[in-house]
Design a protein around this motif. Structure first.
Motif, PDB file in Angstrom:
ATOM      1  N   SER A 177      14.127  31.367   1.027  1.00  0.00           N
ATOM      2  CA  SER A 177      14.829  30.812   0.111  1.00  0.00           C
ATOM      3  C   SER A 177      15.269  29.357   0.857  1.00  0.00           C
ATOM      4  O   SER A 177      14.655  28.438  -0.107  1.00  0.00           O
ATOM      5  CB  SER A 177      16.200  31.465  -0.162  1.00  0.00           C
ATOM      6  N   LEU A 178      15.506  29.169   2.034  1.00  0.00           N
ATOM      7  CA  LEU A 178      15.582  27.731   2.461  1.00  0.00           C
ATOM      8  C   LEU A 178      14.403  26.943   2.711  1.00  0.00           C
ATOM      9  O   LEU A 178      13.968  25.877   2.416  1.00  0.00           O
ATOM     10  CB  LEU A 178      16.222  27.844   3.725  1.00  0.00           C
ATOM     11  N   GLN A 245      13.609  19.020  12.223  1.00  0.00           N
ATOM     12  CA  GLN A 245      14.879  18.282  12.246  1.00  0.00           C
ATOM     13  C   GLN A 245      15.714  18.989  11.090  1.00  0.00           C
ATOM     14  O   GLN A 245      16.641  18.219  10.812  1.00  0.00           O
ATOM     15  CB  GLN A 245      14.738  16.697  12.067  1.00  0.00           C
ATOM     16  N   THR A 246      15.323  20.199  10.460  1.00  0.00           N
ATOM     17  CA  THR A 246      15.882  20.843   9.628  1.00  0.00           C
ATOM     18  C   THR A 246      17.432  21.063   9.840  1.00  0.00           C
ATOM     19  O   THR A 246      17.665  21.811  10.880  1.00  0.00           O
ATOM     20  CB  THR A 246      15.257  22.119   9.126  1.00  0.00           C
ATOM     21  N   PHE A 247      18.377  20.486   8.924  1.00  0.00           N
ATOM     22  CA  PHE A 247      19.717  20.608   9.453  1.00  0.00           C
ATOM     23  C   PHE A 247      20.636  21.011   8.252  1.00  0.00           C
ATOM     24  O   PHE A 247      21.345  21.657   7.882  1.00  0.00           O
ATOM     25  CB  PHE A 247      20.272  19.703  10.186  1.00  0.00           C
ATOM     26  N   ALA A 248      20.637  19.712   7.333  1.00  0.00           N
ATOM     27  CA  ALA A 248      21.521  19.505   6.190  1.00  0.00           C
ATOM     28  C   ALA A 248      21.630  20.798   5.200  1.00  0.00           C
ATOM     29  O   ALA A 248      22.452  21.443   4.722  1.00  0.00           O
ATOM     30  CB  ALA A 248      21.090  18.208   5.251  1.00  0.00           C
ATOM     31  N   VAL A 249      20.191  21.352   4.805  1.00  0.00           N
ATOM     32  CA  VAL A 249      20.201  22.456   3.728  1.00  0.00           C
ATOM     33  C   VAL A 249      20.864  23.533   4.411  1.00  0.00           C
ATOM     34  O   VAL A 249      21.469  24.382   3.709  1.00  0.00           O
ATOM     35  CB  VAL A 249      18.830  22.705   3.404  1.00  0.00           C
ATOM     36  N   ILE A 250      20.918  23.896   5.673  1.00  0.00           N
ATOM     37  CA  ILE A 250      21.367  24.909   6.422  1.00  0.00           C
ATOM     38  C   ILE A 250      23.009  24.775   6.683  1.00  0.00           C
ATOM     39  O   ILE A 250      23.355  25.743   6.374  1.00  0.00           O
ATOM     40  CB  ILE A 250      20.488  25.196   7.982  1.00  0.00           C
ATOM     41  N   ASN A 251      23.141  23.546   6.830  1.00  0.00           N
ATOM     42  CA  ASN A 251      24.815  23.587   6.902  1.00  0.00           C
ATOM     43  C   ASN A 251      25.389  23.423   5.604  1.00  0.00           C
ATOM     44  O   ASN A 251      26.560  24.316   5.472  1.00  0.00           O
ATOM     45  CB  ASN A 251      24.905  21.828   7.432  1.00  0.00           C
TER      46      ASN A 251
END
Length: 310
Positions: A177-178, A245-251
């Motif tokens: 999904s992410l 650098q994936t971060f925002a969507v996970i957070n």
């Protein structure tokens, strides 16, 4: 020749060199002034923090103490199950996101290449809107769509008499999904770049290929793909760096869960730095990520540019 004549000749050469240097400097001063703001911002906000992060990675640094511990932070990484899981997940994001972005972008660019200008502009705008919008807003929109009770995706499933899915809470669906969300805002810029690259290819190549009986697939393989390889290299490198650098969507959507299936190095770096205040350990994670991205980018340039014909 008298010694004083040789000395005078050397002095004249030095004066001429100095005059030339000063003339060139005066000529280049406006250019240096133009790049000075960007250069200063780069040095202050990018170069210096990067060097400082590498230095901090050799320290046990938190809000209470700062103690040099050498490579202990890096040794700890190899025994940290959370970091190893994040490391593996980060590579999974790259493996899924980068090829899909490249393939989907070139496909859309080719499909809209021969459309009317208004139609092509419409499709380019549709795919580019998520790029203009912030990552936070796009993530929240998709978070609402994935909502298990009132989300639109489960609504469509209910129309097909399919049981609702807990998209972001199920280990089997959360990661993909992410990946889908990240791809949704990652293809906009590559589509624009590929469209520009395709617009620079002369129609004479395609007309000659048509006379030889080449079909659309053959034209793509023999003409389009080789001529857009420089653009592909740029997209490949930039998309790879962004995927790492994936971060925002996970957070915003999963907090690294469920059971660590969506966490990444950047998210764990954030947790260690700003939640656990272990800045030295977080800097070690960042240093490892920097080295990994550098190595992968090097090999991408090495093996891709070798096949590019200018």
């Amino acid at each position: 020749m008298p010694a004083y004549m040789g000395s005078a000749s050397k002095q004249q050469e030095v004066l001429q060199v100095n005059a030339t240097w000063w003339k060139n400097l005066k000529r280049d001063i406006p250019g240096y002034l133009f790049i000075a703001p960007s250069l200063i911002c780069f040095l202050v906000f990018l170069a210096y923090p990067a060097v400082e992060a590498v230095r901090i990675s050799f320290y046990q640094l938190n809000m209470k103490q700062s103690r040099f511990i050498g490579l202990d932070n890096f040794r700890k990484l190899f025994y940290d199950e959370t970091f190893l899981t994040a490391f593996g997940n980060t590579f999974k994001y790259v493996i899924y996101i980068v090829p899909i972005c490249v393939a989907f972008s070139i496909l859309i660019a080719v499909l809209i290449q021969h459309k009317s200008e208004k139609t092509a502009a419409f499709y380019r705008g549709v795919f580019y809107i998520p790029v203009v919008a912030s990552v936070v807003s796009v993530s929240l929109v998709w978070g609402a769509a994935f909502e298990p009770v009132i989300g639109i995706l489960n609504y469509f499933l209910s129309l097909l008499n399919i049981a609702p899915v807990t998209w972001l809470a199920d280990p089997n669906t959360a990661f993909f999904s992410l990946v889908f969300v990240i791809i949704s805002w990652s293809v906009g810029q590559p589509i624009i770049l590929y469209s520009a690259a395709l617009g620079g290819i002369s129609n004479d190549y395609y007309e000659a290929a048509s006379l030889d009986g080449a079909g659309r697939f053959r034209k793509f393989v023999s003409i389009t793909w080789p001529l857009v390889k420089p653009t592909t290299l740029y997209i490949l490198v930039v998309t790879t760096i962004h995927a790492f650098q994936t971060f925002a969507v996970i957070n915003l959507l999963t907090k690294g869960g469920p059971y660590g299936t969506t966490t990444t190095i950047i998210y764990e770096l954030y947790q260690n730095a700003f939640v656990y205040t272990d800045f030295g350990y977080a800097s070690a994670m960042g240093t490892v990520l920097f080295v990994v991205i550098g190595i992968i980018s090097y090999f991408q340039f090495r093996f891709t540019t070798a096949k590019i014909e200018y």
